[in-house]
Design an enzyme around this catalytic site. Structure first.
Site, PDB file in Angstrom:
ATOM      1  N   HIS A  72       3.645   7.204   5.788  1.00  0.00           N
ATOM      2  CA  HIS A  72       2.444   7.829   6.352  1.00  0.00           C
ATOM      3  C   HIS A  72       1.685   6.961   7.350  1.00  0.00           C
ATOM      4  O   HIS A  72       0.966   7.480   8.195  1.00  0.00           O
ATOM      5  CB  HIS A  72       1.511   8.318   5.233  1.00  0.00           C
ATOM      6  N   ASP A  73       1.843   5.650   7.277  1.00  0.00           N
ATOM      7  CA  ASP A  73       1.139   4.765   8.212  1.00  0.00           C
ATOM      8  C   ASP A  73       2.052   4.137   9.263  1.00  0.00           C
ATOM      9  O   ASP A  73       1.603   3.307  10.052  1.00  0.00           O
ATOM     10  CB  ASP A  73       0.425   3.644   7.451  1.00  0.00           C
ATOM     11  N   GLU A  91       0.887   5.345  12.893  1.00  0.00           N
ATOM     12  CA  GLU A  91      -0.496   4.939  13.168  1.00  0.00           C
ATOM     13  C   GLU A  91      -0.639   3.424  13.261  1.00  0.00           C
ATOM     14  O   GLU A  91      -1.352   2.905  14.129  1.00  0.00           O
ATOM     15  CB  GLU A  91      -1.382   5.485  12.053  1.00  0.00           C
ATOM     16  N   ASP A  92       0.031   2.692  12.369  1.00  0.00           N
ATOM     17  CA  ASP A  92      -0.179   1.247  12.300  1.00  0.00           C
ATOM     18  C   ASP A  92       0.775   0.429  13.154  1.00  0.00           C
ATOM     19  O   ASP A  92       0.633  -0.795  13.236  1.00  0.00           O
ATOM     20  CB  ASP A  92      -0.080   0.769  10.850  1.00  0.00           C
ATOM     21  N   HIS A 152       0.830  -1.208   0.000  1.00  0.00           N
ATOM     22  CA  HIS A 152       0.000   0.000   0.000  1.00  0.00           C
ATOM     23  C   HIS A 152       0.862   1.256   0.000  1.00  0.00           C
ATOM     24  O   HIS A 152       0.639   2.166  -0.807  1.00  0.00           O
ATOM     25  CB  HIS A 152      -0.931   0.002   1.211  1.00  0.00           C
ATOM     26  N   ASP A 161      -3.252   8.513  -0.892  1.00  0.00           N
ATOM     27  CA  ASP A 161      -3.708   7.439  -0.007  1.00  0.00           C
ATOM     28  C   ASP A 161      -5.138   7.035  -0.347  1.00  0.00           C
ATOM     29  O   ASP A 161      -5.460   5.842  -0.429  1.00  0.00           O
ATOM     30  CB  ASP A 161      -3.603   7.913   1.441  1.00  0.00           C
TER      31      ASP A 161
END
Length: 200
Positions: free
Chosen positions: A73-74, A77-78, A49, A139
């Protein structure tokens, strides 16, 4: 894609060439997402992704800092439930304040309920930096493509339709910076809506 040195990405002299920074970010993202999988039936490695997001940004002529942030970017958060979560401070140390700041803009606060986070994405999109707006659009483009090809397991038609509509509302605030991304989002959005209409 430019390979000129970018001082703002590394914040050190001599500056690292942009291509080297982008590849270093890809490697960093691959390590962070090594155990993460997408929610779709294909259960693809999650790093696919972020690579797609970076590819979309690069093809649309986004600045290198946005491409690097797209790869990362993740990561914050992830990784919140990982044994050693990645922090914004980690990104600042590895890639500089500019990239960490972009990632901060596009990261959800996981302590908040999901519906609150979704609402904040809509409200904050218009006030985001130009780089963050481009990352948000890329995204959402990648996610809408995945919604067509391999939607999350258990998501019925109504939930997928709701997601597509929500993505459109976020994108409305992120448009106006990169015409190529705007056009690509609109095309992807139309395809997603058409596909859902055919399934109804």
């Amino acid at each position: 894609m430019t390979v000129a040195p970018i001082v703002s990405l590394a914040g050190q002299a001599p500056a690292e060439p942009a291509l080297a920074t982008i590849l270093r970010a890809a490697s960093f993202a691959a390590r962070v997402h090594a155990t993460h999988r997408r929610k779709g039936a294909a259960a693809e490695p999650y790093v696919n992704h972020v690579l797609e997001v970076a590819e979309i940004l690069a093809a649309a002529g986004a600045p290198p800092a946005a491409i690097v942030a797209g790869l990362l970017h993740d990561t914050v958060e992830d990784s919140d439930a990982d044994p050693v979560p990645t922090t914004l401070a980690d990104l600042d140390a590895a890639f500089g304040a500019e990239v960490a700041g972009i990632v901060a803009e596009v990261s959800d606060d996981k302590s908040l309920p999901k519906e609150v986070r979704k609402g904040l994405q809509i409200r904050h999109a218009a006030g985001a930096s130009e780089a963050a707006k481009q990352v948000k659009l890329a995204d959402k483009i990648a996610n809408l493509r995945t919604m067509r090809s391999s939607p999350p397991i258990g998501w019925d038609h109504a939930r997928r339709l709701e997601y597509v509509g929500w993505a459109g509302r976020v994108a409305a605030g992120a448009k106006g910076v990169n015409p190529a991304l705007d056009v690509l989002f609109d095309e992807t959005y139309r395809h997603a809506v058409t596909r859902l209409a055919e399934e109804a």
